[in-house]
Design a protein around this motif. Sequence first.
Motif, PDB file in Angstrom:
ATOM      1  N   MET A  30       0.832  -1.201   0.000  1.00  0.00           N
ATOM      2  CA  MET A  30       0.000   0.000   0.000  1.00  0.00           C
ATOM      3  C   MET A  30       0.870   1.256   0.000  1.00  0.00           C
ATOM      4  O   MET A  30       0.635   2.200  -0.770  1.00  0.00           O
ATOM      5  N   THR A  31       1.864   1.270   0.858  1.00  0.00           N
ATOM      6  CA  THR A  31       2.737   2.441   0.978  1.00  0.00           C
ATOM      7  C   THR A  31       3.461   2.720  -0.330  1.00  0.00           C
ATOM      8  O   THR A  31       3.618   3.884  -0.743  1.00  0.00           O
ATOM      9  N   ARG A  32       3.904   1.664  -0.994  1.00  0.00           N
ATOM     10  CA  ARG A  32       4.617   1.835  -2.262  1.00  0.00           C
ATOM     11  C   ARG A  32       3.760   2.567  -3.285  1.00  0.00           C
ATOM     12  O   ARG A  32       4.220   3.506  -3.951  1.00  0.00           O
ATOM     13  N   VAL A  33       2.490   2.186  -3.399  1.00  0.00           N
ATOM     14  CA  VAL A  33       1.614   2.821  -4.380  1.00  0.00           C
ATOM     15  C   VAL A  33       1.280   4.253  -3.964  1.00  0.00           C
ATOM     16  O   VAL A  33       1.306   5.172  -4.798  1.00  0.00           O
ATOM     17  N   ILE A  34       0.974   4.443  -2.699  1.00  0.00           N
ATOM     18  CA  ILE A  34       0.640   5.790  -2.227  1.00  0.00           C
ATOM     19  C   ILE A  34       1.804   6.745  -2.459  1.00  0.00           C
ATOM     20  O   ILE A  34       1.622   7.856  -2.977  1.00  0.00           O
ATOM     21  N   ASP A  35       2.999   6.321  -2.104  1.00  0.00           N
ATOM     22  CA  ASP A  35       4.170   7.179  -2.280  1.00  0.00           C
ATOM     23  C   ASP A  35       4.429   7.476  -3.752  1.00  0.00           C
ATOM     24  O   ASP A  35       4.821   8.598  -4.111  1.00  0.00           O
ATOM     25  N   ALA A  36       4.212   6.489  -4.618  1.00  0.00           N
ATOM     26  CA  ALA A  36       4.480   6.675  -6.043  1.00  0.00           C
ATOM     27  C   ALA A  36       3.499   7.634  -6.694  1.00  0.00           C
ATOM     28  O   ALA A  36       3.844   8.343  -7.641  1.00  0.00           O
ATOM     29  N   ALA A  37       2.267   7.666  -6.186  1.00  0.00           N
ATOM     30  CA  ALA A  37       1.226   8.513  -6.786  1.00  0.00           C
ATOM     31  C   ALA A  37       1.060   9.852  -6.092  1.00  0.00           C
ATOM     32  O   ALA A  37       0.359  10.734  -6.596  1.00  0.00           O
ATOM     33  N   ALA A  38       1.724  10.031  -4.965  1.00  0.00           N
ATOM     34  CA  ALA A  38       1.449  11.190  -4.104  1.00  0.00           C
ATOM     35  C   ALA A  38       1.792  12.522  -4.743  1.00  0.00           C
ATOM     36  O   ALA A  38       1.169  13.535  -4.426  1.00  0.00           O
ATOM     37  N   GLU A  39       2.764  12.558  -5.624  1.00  0.00           N
ATOM     38  CA  GLU A  39       3.223  13.846  -6.142  1.00  0.00           C
ATOM     39  C   GLU A  39       2.372  14.374  -7.289  1.00  0.00           C
ATOM     40  O   GLU A  39       2.629  15.478  -7.785  1.00  0.00           O
ATOM     41  N   TYR A  40       1.363  13.619  -7.710  1.00  0.00           N
ATOM     42  CA  TYR A  40       0.551  14.027  -8.849  1.00  0.00           C
ATOM     43  C   TYR A  40      -0.812  14.517  -8.372  1.00  0.00           C
ATOM     44  O   TYR A  40      -1.301  14.126  -7.325  1.00  0.00           O
ATOM     45  N   ASP A  41      -1.432  15.349  -9.185  1.00  0.00           N
ATOM     46  CA  ASP A  41      -2.629  16.070  -8.752  1.00  0.00           C
ATOM     47  C   ASP A  41      -3.904  15.260  -9.028  1.00  0.00           C
ATOM     48  O   ASP A  41      -4.763  15.674  -9.808  1.00  0.00           O
ATOM     49  N   VAL A  42      -3.984  14.100  -8.386  1.00  0.00           N
ATOM     50  CA  VAL A  42      -5.186  13.271  -8.454  1.00  0.00           C
ATOM     51  C   VAL A  42      -5.543  12.859  -7.027  1.00  0.00           C
ATOM     52  O   VAL A  42      -4.670  12.410  -6.282  1.00  0.00           O
ATOM     53  N   PRO A  43      -6.793  13.021  -6.608  1.00  0.00           N
ATOM     54  CA  PRO A  43      -7.162  12.613  -5.247  1.00  0.00           C
ATOM     55  C   PRO A  43      -6.912  11.125  -5.021  1.00  0.00           C
ATOM     56  O   PRO A  43      -7.291  10.289  -5.843  1.00  0.00           O
ATOM     57  N   LEU A  44      -6.272  10.811  -3.905  1.00  0.00           N
ATOM     58  CA  LEU A  44      -5.949   9.429  -3.558  1.00  0.00           C
ATOM     59  C   LEU A  44      -6.771   8.998  -2.355  1.00  0.00           C
ATOM     60  O   LEU A  44      -6.827   9.703  -1.341  1.00  0.00           O
ATOM     61  N   TYR A  45      -7.387   7.827  -2.465  1.00  0.00           N
ATOM     62  CA  TYR A  45      -8.137   7.234  -1.371  1.00  0.00           C
ATOM     63  C   TYR A  45      -7.648   5.807  -1.170  1.00  0.00           C
ATOM     64  O   TYR A  45      -7.304   5.115  -2.131  1.00  0.00           O
ATOM     65  N   GLN A  46      -7.631   5.375   0.079  1.00  0.00           N
ATOM     66  CA  GLN A  46      -7.308   3.988   0.356  1.00  0.00           C
ATOM     67  C   GLN A  46      -8.590   3.226   0.662  1.00  0.00           C
ATOM     68  O   GLN A  46      -9.453   3.707   1.405  1.00  0.00           O
ATOM     69  N   GLU A  47      -8.707   2.033   0.061  1.00  0.00           N
ATOM     70  CA  GLU A  47      -9.798   1.123   0.383  1.00  0.00           C
ATOM     71  C   GLU A  47      -9.169  -0.112   1.035  1.00  0.00           C
ATOM     72  O   GLU A  47      -8.825  -1.076   0.358  1.00  0.00           O
ATOM     73  N   PRO A  48      -9.003  -0.090   2.352  1.00  0.00           N
ATOM     74  CA  PRO A  48      -8.311  -1.194   3.022  1.00  0.00           C
ATOM     75  C   PRO A  48      -9.192  -2.424   3.154  1.00  0.00           C
ATOM     76  O   PRO A  48     -10.382  -2.322   3.467  1.00  0.00           O
ATOM     77  N   SER A  49      -8.596  -3.598   2.904  1.00  0.00           N
ATOM     78  CA  SER A  49      -9.332  -4.845   3.040  1.00  0.00           C
ATOM     79  C   SER A  49      -9.350  -5.341   4.474  1.00  0.00           C
ATOM     80  O   SER A  49     -10.176  -6.190   4.830  1.00  0.00           O
ATOM     81  N   ASN A  50      -8.458  -4.815   5.298  1.00  0.00           N
ATOM     82  CA  ASN A  50      -8.446  -5.157   6.723  1.00  0.00           C
ATOM     83  C   ASN A  50      -7.666  -4.085   7.470  1.00  0.00           C
ATOM     84  O   ASN A  50      -6.874  -3.341   6.864  1.00  0.00           O
ATOM     85  N   PRO A  51      -7.854  -3.967   8.767  1.00  0.00           N
ATOM     86  CA  PRO A  51      -7.225  -2.881   9.530  1.00  0.00           C
ATOM     87  C   PRO A  51      -5.704  -2.890   9.482  1.00  0.00           C
ATOM     88  O   PRO A  51      -5.076  -1.841   9.621  1.00  0.00           O
ATOM     89  N   GLY A  52      -5.112  -4.059   9.264  1.00  0.00           N
ATOM     90  CA  GLY A  52      -3.659  -4.158   9.291  1.00  0.00           C
ATOM     91  C   GLY A  52      -2.946  -3.499   8.134  1.00  0.00           C
ATOM     92  O   GLY A  52      -1.722  -3.344   8.171  1.00  0.00           O
ATOM     93  N   VAL A  53      -3.669  -3.107   7.093  1.00  0.00           N
ATOM     94  CA  VAL A  53      -3.016  -2.500   5.934  1.00  0.00           C
ATOM     95  C   VAL A  53      -3.323  -1.016   5.816  1.00  0.00           C
ATOM     96  O   VAL A  53      -2.986  -0.389   4.804  1.00  0.00           O
ATOM     97  N   VAL A  54      -3.945  -0.433   6.819  1.00  0.00           N
ATOM     98  CA  VAL A  54      -4.286   0.992   6.776  1.00  0.00           C
ATOM     99  C   VAL A  54      -3.015   1.832   6.906  1.00  0.00           C
ATOM    100  O   VAL A  54      -2.183   1.592   7.785  1.00  0.00           O
TER     101      VAL A  54
END
Length: 232
Positions: free
Chosen positions: A50-74
């Motif tokens: 999850m962190t890898r994708v969030i970090d890779a997309a963070a610098e671009y101007d598109v809203p990012l949301y996480q849809e976690p499948s379980n609490p351990g990946v939030v």
Amino acid sequence: MSNPWDDWDHVLKVDPDKDLCDGETFEDVCRTGTDAIEIGGTLDVTAEKMTRVIDAAAEYDVPLYQEPSNPGVVIDSPALEGYLIPTVFNAGGPFWITGAHKEWVRIDDLDWDRTHTEAYIVMNPDASVAELTDANCDLDADDVEAYAKVAERMFGQEIVYLEYSGTFGDTEKVAAAGDALDDATLFYGGGIHDYESANAMARHSDVIVVGDLLHDEGVDAVRETVRGAKDA
């Protein structure tokens, strides 16, 4: 009170456990024209992925949301606009309706201002999410309409998500869900693979969600679905 998704037509769901197509980057992903990117998957998802994708997309101007499948990946990241938490209304037991959510609330301090729920109605019995949640997918249009009404009017859900997960859905059932809702936003996901399928399903829902296509065919195919959704 308005929500960000009130103005969306298209969401791109990125599975952190799957690779992008050869030669493509998250910059390419973020420039497909989608209204938002939802990061999540059902199986083999970890906090590191999850962190890898969030970090890779963070610098671009598109809203990012996480849809976690379980609490351990939030992931607690300022790059995220928020969290979209599934609650499966046709699950076979209470765990995927409120049970997992109760455990999450008990072990973690949620950022409630950024936490939203999605009232899932799972429709494809062969999908991983259906197997995981033991969902009753044997639903006709009247059943789907009733679930949508329950979600919005009894439980106050602002998103109702009709999930066909990998297969193109029944437009009659999608239309029944849409007709049942007054203010909630209807998300549709499943089998969107080109302009025509995106355009057809966008006529019956408020927001289409495209996922597997990104990993299977790449960003050019995703752009066509964005165009189809916007033209509906």
